[in-house]
Design a protein around this motif. Structure first.
Motif, mmCIF file in Angstrom:
data_model
loop_
_atom_site.group_PDB
_atom_site.id
_atom_site.type_symbol
_atom_site.label_atom_id
_atom_site.label_comp_id
_atom_site.label_asym_id
_atom_site.label_seq_id
_atom_site.Cartn_x
_atom_site.Cartn_y
_atom_site.Cartn_z
ATOM 1 N N LEU A 64 8.792 1.826 2.378
ATOM 2 C CA LEU A 64 8.916 1.531 0.962
ATOM 3 C C LEU A 64 7.668 0.834 0.435
ATOM 4 N N SER A 65 7.167 1.295 -0.689
ATOM 5 C CA SER A 65 6.031 0.676 -1.349
ATOM 6 C C SER A 65 6.559 -0.389 -2.316
ATOM 7 N N LYS A 66 6.031 -1.603 -2.221
ATOM 8 C CA LYS A 66 6.484 -2.684 -3.105
ATOM 9 C C LYS A 66 6.316 -2.332 -4.574
ATOM 10 N N SER A 67 5.251 -1.627 -4.891
ATOM 11 C CA SER A 67 4.980 -1.308 -6.297
ATOM 12 C C SER A 67 5.960 -0.279 -6.857
ATOM 13 N N ILE A 77 0.829 -1.200 0.000
ATOM 14 C CA ILE A 77 0.000 0.000 0.000
ATOM 15 C C ILE A 77 0.863 1.249 0.000
ATOM 16 N N LYS A 78 0.285 2.334 -0.408
ATOM 17 C CA LYS A 78 1.001 3.604 -0.452
ATOM 18 C C LYS A 78 1.161 4.163 0.956
ATOM 19 N N ARG A 79 2.142 5.002 1.138
ATOM 20 C CA ARG A 79 2.478 5.588 2.428
ATOM 21 C C ARG A 79 1.278 6.270 3.094
ATOM 22 N N ASP A 80 0.490 7.051 2.365
ATOM 23 C CA ASP A 80 -0.623 7.779 2.967
ATOM 24 C C ASP A 80 -1.609 6.841 3.637
#
Length: 121
Positions: free
Chosen positions: A98-101, A80-83
């Protein structure tokens, strides 16, 4: 030798991180269980790499435990994204998020190295 505690959701994810980190000459200890991870902090890892999709994460505040025990640096990796993660998890005191994507395994390893080097200063 620096030691990295890898906490992942499944064996395949753990093995991927473990192989890449071991290749860098770092020792690894691994688990897919948050409760076990908290017990493994007694092995004094230099850093914890946590995939926040790990089962039972909501049951225990691993970040708080890390800060209380030895202020161990933590890198969070997530789908998921940080936000979104900020609203779901307290990530105060995290070395990196860190975002996997958006991040390759190579980038994750660079961050692991960077956080360990910073801690050793």
């Amino acid at each position: 030798m620096a030691k990295v505690l890898i906490v992942g959701p499944d064996r395949a994810t753990i093995k991927l991180y473990e192989a890449a980190i071991s290749f860098q000459g770092l020792e690894t200890i691994t688990t897919s269980d948050i409760r076990e991870a908290i017990n493994m902090i007694d092995q004094k890892p230099s850093l914890v790499l946590l995939d926040i999709t790990t089962p039972n994460l909501g049951d225990i505040n691993l970040i708080k435990e890390l800060q209380e025990k030895d202020d161990i640096p933590l890198i969070i990796v997530a789908d998921i994204k940080r936000d979104h993660a900020l609203s779901e998890h307290s990530i105060e005191g995290v070395c990196e998020y860190l975002s996997k994507s958006d991040t390759s395994v190579g980038d994750i390893i660079k961050k692991v190295r960077s956080c360990i080097n910073e801690k050793e200063k």
